[in-house]
Design an enzyme around this catalytic site. Structure first.
Site, PDB file in Angstrom:
ATOM      1  N   HIS A 240     -15.116  -3.693  38.976  1.00 23.94           N
ATOM      2  CA  HIS A 240     -16.207  -2.821  39.427  1.00 23.94           C
ATOM      3  C   HIS A 240     -17.561  -3.431  39.072  1.00 23.94           C
ATOM      4  O   HIS A 240     -17.652  -4.365  38.277  1.00 23.94           O
ATOM      5  CB  HIS A 240     -16.080  -1.401  38.852  1.00 23.94           C
ATOM      6  CG  HIS A 240     -16.225  -1.265  37.365  1.00 23.94           C
ATOM      7  ND1 HIS A 240     -15.147  -1.221  36.501  1.00 23.94           N
ATOM      8  CD2 HIS A 240     -17.330  -1.149  36.567  1.00 23.94           C
ATOM      9  CE1 HIS A 240     -15.583  -1.067  35.257  1.00 23.94           C
ATOM     10  NE2 HIS A 240     -16.909  -1.033  35.260  1.00 23.94           N
TER      11      HIS A 240
ATOM     12  N   GLU B 217     -19.650   1.916  39.560  1.00 17.67           N
ATOM     13  CA  GLU B 217     -19.928   2.779  38.403  1.00 17.67           C
ATOM     14  C   GLU B 217     -21.432   3.008  38.350  1.00 17.67           C
ATOM     15  O   GLU B 217     -22.216   2.071  38.563  1.00 17.67           O
ATOM     16  CB  GLU B 217     -19.455   2.081  37.107  1.00 17.67           C
ATOM     17  CG  GLU B 217     -19.759   2.881  35.842  1.00 17.67           C
ATOM     18  CD  GLU B 217     -19.285   2.164  34.553  1.00 17.67           C
ATOM     19  OE1 GLU B 217     -18.759   1.039  34.638  1.00 17.67           O
ATOM     20  OE2 GLU B 217     -19.464   2.748  33.475  1.00 17.67           O
TER      21      GLU B 217
HETATM   22  C1  LIG Z   1     -15.728   2.247  29.776  1.00 19.35           C
HETATM   23  C2  LIG Z   1     -16.440   2.361  31.122  1.00 19.35           C
HETATM   24  C3  LIG Z   1     -17.858   1.769  31.012  1.00 19.35           C
HETATM   25  O1  LIG Z   1     -18.191   0.705  31.558  1.00 19.35           O
HETATM   26  O2  LIG Z   1     -18.654   2.432  30.288  1.00 19.35           O
HETATM   27  C4  LIG Z   1     -15.626   1.702  32.233  1.00 19.35           C
HETATM   28  O3  LIG Z   1     -16.035   0.847  32.967  1.00 19.35           O
HETATM   29  S1  LIG Z   1     -14.053   2.353  32.395  1.00 19.35           S
HETATM   30  C5  LIG Z   1     -13.303   1.439  33.736  1.00 19.35           C
HETATM   31  C6  LIG Z   1     -11.989   2.032  34.149  1.00 19.35           C
HETATM   32  N1  LIG Z   1     -12.187   3.321  34.790  1.00 19.35           N
HETATM   33  C7  LIG Z   1     -12.147   3.507  36.129  1.00 19.35           C
HETATM   34  O4  LIG Z   1     -11.935   2.578  36.878  1.00 19.35           O
HETATM   35  C8  LIG Z   1     -12.334   4.932  36.598  1.00 19.35           C
HETATM   36  C9  LIG Z   1     -12.408   5.075  38.094  1.00 19.35           C
HETATM   37  N2  LIG Z   1     -11.238   4.477  38.752  1.00 19.35           N
HETATM   38  C10 LIG Z   1     -10.265   5.206  39.329  1.00 19.35           C
HETATM   39  O5  LIG Z   1     -10.318   6.439  39.352  1.00 19.35           O
HETATM   40  C11 LIG Z   1      -9.106   4.462  39.911  1.00 19.35           C
HETATM   41  O6  LIG Z   1      -9.031   3.182  39.294  1.00 19.35           O
HETATM   42  C12 LIG Z   1      -9.199   4.287  41.443  1.00 19.35           C
HETATM   43  C13 LIG Z   1     -10.431   3.511  41.871  1.00 19.35           C
HETATM   44  C14 LIG Z   1      -9.168   5.663  42.128  1.00 19.35           C
HETATM   45  C15 LIG Z   1      -7.976   3.472  41.888  1.00 19.35           C
HETATM   46  O7  LIG Z   1      -6.833   4.036  41.341  1.00 19.35           O
HETATM   47  P1  LIG Z   1      -5.393   3.468  41.685  1.00 19.35           P
HETATM   48  O8  LIG Z   1      -5.387   1.981  41.540  1.00 19.35           O
HETATM   49  O9  LIG Z   1      -4.382   4.268  40.921  1.00 19.35           O
HETATM   50  O10 LIG Z   1      -5.270   3.945  43.167  1.00 19.35           O
HETATM   51  P2  LIG Z   1      -4.550   3.299  44.387  1.00 19.35           P
HETATM   52  O11 LIG Z   1      -3.579   2.270  43.987  1.00 19.35           O
HETATM   53  O12 LIG Z   1      -4.075   4.456  45.171  1.00 19.35           O
HETATM   54  O13 LIG Z   1      -5.762   2.603  45.120  1.00 19.35           O
HETATM   55  C16 LIG Z   1      -6.339   3.117  46.284  1.00 19.35           C
HETATM   56  C17 LIG Z   1      -6.921   1.943  47.030  1.00 19.35           C
HETATM   57  O14 LIG Z   1      -8.048   1.429  46.312  1.00 19.35           O
HETATM   58  C18 LIG Z   1      -7.851   0.065  45.994  1.00 19.35           C
HETATM   59  N3  LIG Z   1      -8.446  -0.190  44.670  1.00 19.35           N
HETATM   60  C19 LIG Z   1      -7.994   0.262  43.485  1.00 19.35           C
HETATM   61  N4  LIG Z   1      -8.797  -0.143  42.504  1.00 19.35           N
HETATM   62  C20 LIG Z   1      -9.766  -0.882  43.086  1.00 19.35           C
HETATM   63  C21 LIG Z   1     -10.888  -1.589  42.589  1.00 19.35           C
HETATM   64  N5  LIG Z   1     -11.166  -1.609  41.298  1.00 19.35           N
HETATM   65  N6  LIG Z   1     -11.693  -2.232  43.460  1.00 19.35           N
HETATM   66  C22 LIG Z   1     -11.415  -2.195  44.795  1.00 19.35           C
HETATM   67  N7  LIG Z   1     -10.361  -1.538  45.325  1.00 19.35           N
HETATM   68  C23 LIG Z   1      -9.547  -0.895  44.480  1.00 19.35           C
HETATM   69  C24 LIG Z   1      -6.350  -0.132  46.019  1.00 19.35           C
HETATM   70  O15 LIG Z   1      -6.035  -1.492  46.264  1.00 19.35           O
HETATM   71  C25 LIG Z   1      -5.966   0.766  47.172  1.00 19.35           C
HETATM   72  O16 LIG Z   1      -6.256   0.115  48.388  1.00 19.35           O
HETATM   73  P3  LIG Z   1      -5.175  -0.126  49.517  1.00 19.35           P
HETATM   74  O17 LIG Z   1      -4.654   1.237  49.837  1.00 19.35           O
HETATM   75  O18 LIG Z   1      -5.939  -0.745  50.651  1.00 19.35           O
HETATM   76  O19 LIG Z   1      -4.149  -1.022  48.886  1.00 19.35           O
HETATM   77 CO   LIG Z   2     -17.784  -0.337  33.380  1.00 15.30          CO
END
Ligand SMILES: C[C@@H](C(=O)O)C(=O)SCCNC(=O)CCNC(=O)[C@H](O)C(C)(C)COP(=O)(O)OP(=O)(O)OC[C@H]1O[C@@H](n2cnc3c(N)ncnc32)[C@H](O)[C@@H]1OP(=O)(O)O
Ligand SMILES: [Co+2]
Length: 134
Positions: free
Chosen positions: A79, A130
């Site tokens: 991200h 983010e």
């Molecule tokens: C500590 C804090 C900070 O800096 O302060 C952080 O950064 S915490 C950093 C960690 N926290 C987060 O990432 C929180 C927000 N993230 C989320 O809620 C989740 O990671 C999602 C983004 C919803 C993805 O979740 P998940 O991988 O389980 O879902 P999924 O497999 O159904 O993915 C749905 C579609 O999005 C794509 N996809 C998944 N993650 C992706 C990413 N990082 N970049 C681009 N595309 C992405 C998958 O390939 C899929 O596409 P296709 O269907 O085309 O294959």
């Molecule tokens: Co971050």
């Protein structure tokens, strides 16, 4: 509305190896690992003169980055984080424009002790965004 680039996050399979590579090979200033249980990740920040790199590794069950690392076992850019002055105003403007705010929709406190929100990658050109209030 968005301001400075706060960080670019890279999901990594091996935090210690990534830290050593950036410290020893790239000559960067690398911080200590920090557990972020509310976010399901352990992070390490790399300080660059103009921004930061955030290494991410899954922490605990149901880490939001587990699926990403399964699909990208060597790691990958996960991200980008932009700074905003008013995260609730930013969220409401984005929601009104049809963007999906992830999670509960309420900001959580991020790794810098400031409120953060995430926006669905499919709504932003395939890039998970983010927002951090500074
Ligand atoms: C500590 C804090 C900070 O800096 O302060 C952080 O950064 S915490 C950093 C960690 N926290 C987060 O990432 C929180 C927000 N993230 C989320 O809620 C989740 O990671 C999602 C983004 C919803 C993805 O979740 P998940 O991988 O389980 O879902 P999924 O497999 O159904 O993915 C749905 C579609 O999005 C794509 N996809 C998944 N993650 C992706 C990413 N990082 N970049 C681009 N595309 C992405 C998958 O390939 C899929 O596409 P296709 O269907 O085309 O294959
Ligand atoms: Co971050």
């Amino acid at each position: 509305m968005i301001g400075r680039l706060n960080h670019v996050a890279i999901a990594v399979p091996d935090l210690a190896a990534a830290a050593a590579q950036y410290r020893d090979t790239l000559g960067a200033k690398v911080g200590a690992p920090q557990d972020e249980p509310d976010h399901g990740v352990t992070v390490i920040f790399v300080e660059l003169p103009n921004t930061k790199i955030e290494f991410l590794h899954p922490l605990g069950e149901n880490s939001p980055i587990a699926g990403f690392l399964e699909k990208n076992p060597a790691g990958g850019i996960h991200h980008i984080c932009y700074e905003v002055e008013d995260i609730l105003a930013a969220r409401d403007r984005l929601k009104a424009a049809g963007a999906r705010v992830l999670g509960s929709g309420e900001p959580k406190i991020g790794a810098h002790g400031k409120p953060v929100l995430f926006l669905h990658p499919k709504d932003f050109n395939g890039c998970l965004v983010e927002l951090e209030q500074v």
